[in-house]
Design a protein around this motif. Structure first.
Motif, PDB file in Angstrom:
ATOM      1  N   VAL A   5      -1.035  -0.746   0.632  1.00  0.00           N
ATOM      2  CA  VAL A   5      -0.398  -2.015   0.953  1.00  0.00           C
ATOM      3  C   VAL A   5       0.235  -1.830   2.326  1.00  0.00           C
ATOM      4  N   VAL A   6      -0.053  -2.752   3.238  1.00  0.00           N
ATOM      5  CA  VAL A   6       0.466  -2.679   4.603  1.00  0.00           C
ATOM      6  C   VAL A   6       1.480  -3.804   4.793  1.00  0.00           C
ATOM      7  N   VAL A  83       2.153   3.014   0.905  1.00  0.00           N
ATOM      8  CA  VAL A  83       2.636   1.796   1.562  1.00  0.00           C
ATOM      9  C   VAL A  83       2.884   2.136   3.030  1.00  0.00           C
ATOM     10  N   VAL A  84       2.316   1.312   3.899  1.00  0.00           N
ATOM     11  CA  VAL A  84       2.399   1.544   5.342  1.00  0.00           C
ATOM     12  C   VAL A  84       3.254   0.452   5.975  1.00  0.00           C
ATOM     13  N   LEU A  85       4.360   0.852   6.613  1.00  0.00           N
ATOM     14  CA  LEU A  85       5.139  -0.077   7.426  1.00  0.00           C
ATOM     15  C   LEU A  85       4.518  -0.057   8.813  1.00  0.00           C
ATOM     16  N   THR A 107       5.041   3.796  11.449  1.00  0.00           N
ATOM     17  CA  THR A 107       4.723   4.174  12.818  1.00  0.00           C
ATOM     18  C   THR A 107       5.921   3.864  13.700  1.00  0.00           C
ATOM     19  N   HIS A 108       6.069   4.624  14.778  1.00  0.00           N
ATOM     20  CA  HIS A 108       7.198   4.398  15.696  1.00  0.00           C
ATOM     21  C   HIS A 108       6.749   4.693  17.124  1.00  0.00           C
ATOM     22  N   VAL A 138       7.300   9.847   7.413  1.00  0.00           N
ATOM     23  CA  VAL A 138       7.659   9.429   6.060  1.00  0.00           C
ATOM     24  C   VAL A 138       8.981   8.681   6.173  1.00  0.00           C
ATOM     25  N   VAL A 139       9.078   7.535   5.531  1.00  0.00           N
ATOM     26  CA  VAL A 139      10.304   6.743   5.595  1.00  0.00           C
ATOM     27  C   VAL A 139      11.356   7.350   4.671  1.00  0.00           C
ATOM     28  N   ASP A 140      12.571   7.507   5.217  1.00  0.00           N
ATOM     29  CA  ASP A 140      13.714   7.876   4.395  1.00  0.00           C
ATOM     30  C   ASP A 140      14.793   6.812   4.595  1.00  0.00           C
ATOM     31  N   ASN A 141      16.013   7.094   4.185  1.00  0.00           N
ATOM     32  CA  ASN A 141      17.062   6.078   4.274  1.00  0.00           C
ATOM     33  C   ASN A 141      17.795   6.073   5.606  1.00  0.00           C
TER      34      ASN A 141
END
Length: 197
Positions: A5-6, A83-85, A107-108, A138-141
């Motif tokens: 899911v993107v 899940v891709v942001l 991505t950044h 990897v997304v963290d908080n």
């Protein structure tokens, strides 16, 4: 086959690259849905490939937590493996991160940990550096503080402005994202083994 899911907020150029890669029968991932926090232009790419879309407008909710709960519910109904942001310009609440981690990547447009936050390209130019980069994490908080999965340096050229530099970074971001998803799908990157920040 990895189910993706993107989540997008804008034009979806990274999404387009993923959709094109996934259109190849040899690529071991498929985008099953595309979501956004607004009526995003990038939905056009999903429509072109026959991919379902959903929108969870932030303004429709009393607070970030209520919005995040609905976003998570919408994402989870597709039972994604990852899940891709992808140009998703809103911080997701901690409980969304915790529900999806570590299978939530972003991505950044900078060589993290340099220039985190919403204005990575502008900040790099303001700092006067001669190179910046692109990263997949990897997304963290935190804000762009999770483990780095892939990154590449990009030179800042004389005469670069925010637009020209960002355009060159986006090319590399797309390549890194397509390769990172491939590496996750084929087990070269094991998200369960990545160190947590």
């Amino acid at each position: 086959m990895l189910k993706l899911v993107v989540l997008i907020s804008g034009g979806g150029s990274n999404l387009r690259s993923l959709l094109e890669a996934a259109h190849d029968a040899e690529y071991p991932a498929r985008v099953v849905a595309v979501g956004a926090d607004r009526d995003a232009d990038g939905f056009e790419h999903a429509d072109a490939f026959g991919i379902p879309t959903f929108s969870v407008p932030f303004s429709s909710f009393a607070d970030r937590e209520a919005w995040g709960d609905e976003l998570l519910a919408q994402v989870q109904q597709w039972q994604p493996d990852l899940v891709v942001l992808s140009g998703f310009m809103r911080l997701v609440p901690p409980r969304v991160v915790e529900a999806l981690a570590p299978n939530l990547i972003n991505t950044h447009p900078a060589y993290l940990p340099e220039f985190p936050g919403a204005h990575g390209v502008r900040d790099a130019l303001a700092a006067g550096v001669d190179r910046t980069g692109a990263s997949v994490i990897v997304v963290d908080n935190g804000v762009d503080s999770g483990p780095v999965l892939a990154q590449r340096r990009i030179p800042v050229l004389p005469g670069d402005d925010e637009s020209s530099l960002h355009d060159r970074i986006k090319i590399v971001e797309r390549e890194l994202l397509v390769q990172t998803v491939l590496d996750i799908a084929n087990g070269t990157i094991d998200l369960e083994q990545e160190p947590t920040a």
